[in-house]
Write a protein that holds these residues in place. Structure first.
Motif, short mmCIF file in Angstrom:
data_model
loop_
_atom_site.label_atom_id
_atom_site.label_comp_id
_atom_site.label_asym_id
_atom_site.label_seq_id
_atom_site.Cartn_x
_atom_site.Cartn_y
_atom_site.Cartn_z
N THR A 46 58.65 40.02 84.41
CA THR A 46 58.69 41.33 83.76
C THR A 46 59.77 42.18 84.43
N ASP A 47 60.19 43.24 83.75
CA ASP A 47 61.15 44.17 84.34
C ASP A 47 60.63 44.69 85.67
N GLU A 48 59.33 44.94 85.69
CA GLU A 48 58.73 45.50 86.91
C GLU A 48 58.83 44.52 88.07
N GLU A 49 58.60 43.24 87.78
CA GLU A 49 58.70 42.23 88.84
C GLU A 49 60.14 42.12 89.34
N ARG A 98 62.41 44.51 89.24
CA ARG A 98 62.67 45.72 90.01
C ARG A 98 62.11 45.58 91.43
#
Ligand code: HEC
Length: 100
Positions: free
Chosen positions: A84-87, A89
């Motif tokens: 995911t984008d969060e991972e 980041r």
């Protein structure tokens, strides 16, 4: 017995749930380290301040975008489309933390 079945079903569905607090070190270790530990294909080595200085200058968001889109020999999302984008980041933050 039924309780175990329900627990197993919940566990089986967990990978499909959105990741809660992503652990940058975990993402780094499982996906990014194979290139960034040794600097394969001129990947900036983790913890190498000189290699990271020009990247740091691009800013965190630009670096996150490079990983999402891919750059040079690095495939989009570090070659792991499930991230995911969060991972991503979190992993970039982990790498940046090593060269502070
Ligand atoms: C297949 C090897 C490989 C993997 C896996 C990989 N990288 Fe990279 N990475 C590279 C290479 C090579 C570059 C240099 C790209 C260039 O500048 O041409 C790079 C560059 C970067 C940069 C700098 C981008 C920029 O704009 O200068 C960041 C940040 C980065 N990687 C983070 C990550 C993260 C986070 C992961 C894991 C999710 C990851 N990389 C996985 C090879 C890899």
């Amino acid at each position: 017995m039924r309780v175990f079945t329900i627990a197993a079903l919940l566990l089986a569905s967990a990978p499909g749930l959105p990741a809660l607090a992503a652990d940058g070190e975990d993402v780094y270790s499982s996906v990014c380290r194979k290139c960034h530990r040794t600097g394969i294909d001129d990947a900036p080595k983790a913890g190498d301040k000189a290699a990271w200085a020009p990247r740091v200058a691009l800013g965190r968001e630009a670096l996150v975008k490079s990983v999402i889109d891919g750059k040079g020999a690095m495939d989009p999302r570090g070659g792991k489309p499930e991230l995911t984008d969060e991972e991503i980041r979190a992993a970039v933050d982990y790498l940046l933390g090593l060269v502070k």
